[in-house]
Motif scaffolding. Structure first.
Motif, PDB file in Angstrom:
ATOM      1  N   MET A   1       0.836  -1.165   0.000  1.00 52.53           N
ATOM      2  CA  MET A   1       0.000   0.000   0.000  1.00 52.53           C
ATOM      3  C   MET A   1       0.893   1.244   0.000  1.00 52.53           C
ATOM      4  O   MET A   1       1.836   1.360   0.773  1.00 52.53           O
ATOM      5  N   VAL A   2       0.576   2.187  -0.856  1.00 56.70           N
ATOM      6  CA  VAL A   2       1.320   3.427  -0.949  1.00 56.70           C
ATOM      7  C   VAL A   2       0.590   4.493  -0.135  1.00 56.70           C
ATOM      8  O   VAL A   2      -0.594   4.724  -0.316  1.00 56.70           O
ATOM      9  N   THR A   3       1.318   5.112   0.777  1.00 54.49           N
ATOM     10  CA  THR A   3       0.721   6.147   1.609  1.00 54.49           C
ATOM     11  C   THR A   3       1.021   7.517   1.017  1.00 54.49           C
ATOM     12  O   THR A   3       1.873   7.666   0.135  1.00 54.49           O
ATOM     13  N   PHE A   4       0.324   8.500   1.518  1.00 51.84           N
ATOM     14  CA  PHE A   4       0.537   9.874   1.058  1.00 51.84           C
ATOM     15  C   PHE A   4       1.948  10.339   1.408  1.00 51.84           C
ATOM     16  O   PHE A   4       2.576  11.063   0.642  1.00 51.84           O
ATOM     17  N   ASP A   6       4.582   8.473   1.444  1.00 48.73           N
ATOM     18  CA  ASP A   6       5.467   7.884   0.445  1.00 48.73           C
ATOM     19  C   ASP A   6       5.480   8.717  -0.834  1.00 48.73           C
ATOM     20  O   ASP A   6       6.524   8.900  -1.458  1.00 48.73           O
ATOM     21  N   VAL A   7       4.312   9.209  -1.219  1.00 48.30           N
ATOM     22  CA  VAL A   7       4.220  10.041  -2.422  1.00 48.30           C
ATOM     23  C   VAL A   7       5.008  11.332  -2.230  1.00 48.30           C
ATOM     24  O   VAL A   7       5.773  11.750  -3.102  1.00 48.30           O
ATOM     25  N   VAL A  14      12.823  13.020  -6.188  1.00 48.46           N
ATOM     26  CA  VAL A  14      13.056  13.356  -7.601  1.00 48.46           C
ATOM     27  C   VAL A  14      13.302  14.849  -7.808  1.00 48.46           C
ATOM     28  O   VAL A  14      13.505  15.283  -8.941  1.00 48.46           O
ATOM     29  N   GLY A  15      13.310  15.632  -6.731  1.00 45.23           N
ATOM     30  CA  GLY A  15      13.622  17.049  -6.845  1.00 45.23           C
ATOM     31  C   GLY A  15      12.446  17.945  -7.161  1.00 45.23           C
ATOM     32  O   GLY A  15      12.626  19.064  -7.642  1.00 45.23           O
ATOM     33  N   PHE A  16      11.247  17.475  -6.897  1.00 44.06           N
ATOM     34  CA  PHE A  16      10.055  18.269  -7.196  1.00 44.06           C
ATOM     35  C   PHE A  16      10.058  19.591  -6.439  1.00 44.06           C
ATOM     36  O   PHE A  16       9.729  20.635  -6.984  1.00 44.06           O
TER      37      PHE A  16
END
Length: 160
Positions: A1-4, A6-7, A14-16
């Protein structure tokens, strides 16, 4: 499960936050100012977009400016949030329909709201390294009933 979380951490990896957000911010501000000023003429939307694009790329290229933006904007956002909360609380207290909160009573109530908000802000912002002086913290926690009693008594005497 991907959590917020993790996002968010993936975006940071990635340098956002170091590239995309400052780029979007600078592009938007420069483009909006150029559109408002009409520096290149009435029908200059394409020129404004290109100029804003170049400015945004130049800012993102300079890492020192990006670091300043990343440190400065969260603090400004916190200050803006505090100001909005103050305006909301004062707006609740000083509504035109509330006839009882006009004059000196409204000013007194507003001052109480602002002082209370200041105390809450200082107590909740220990992570920022901001705190009330020790004597004021001790005074507030030990004698709050006395202060409240005196304030209610003074309000009652003034009301009579």
């Amino acid at each position: 499960m991907v959590t917020f979380q993790d996002v968010i951490q993936g975006l940071e990896a990635v340098g956002f936050y170091d590239i995309a957000l400052p780029f979007i911010l600078i592009f938007t501000i420069v483009f909006a100012v150029l559109q408002k000023l009409k520096l290149f003429g009435e029908d200059s939307k394409k020129f404004n977009a290109v100029f804003a694009l170049v400015m945004a790329f130049l800012v993102v290229r300079t890492q020192v400016i990006v670091e300043i933006i990343n440190q400065f904007l969260p603090q400004v956002s916190l200050i803006a949030l505090v100001i909005i909360v103050i305006l909301l609380l004062v707006g609740i207290v000083m509504t035109p329909e509330a006839q009882g909160f006009s004059g000196w009573f409204g000013v007194l109530t507003t001052l109480v709201v602002l002082i209370t908000l200041g105390i809450v802000f200082f107590n909740s912002s220990e992570t920022l390294g901001i705190s009330l002086p020790d004597w004021l913290v001790d005074f507030v926690t030990q004698d709050w009933r006395l202060i409240l009693g005196i304030a209610v008594f003074m309000w009652f005497v003034a009301w009579i």
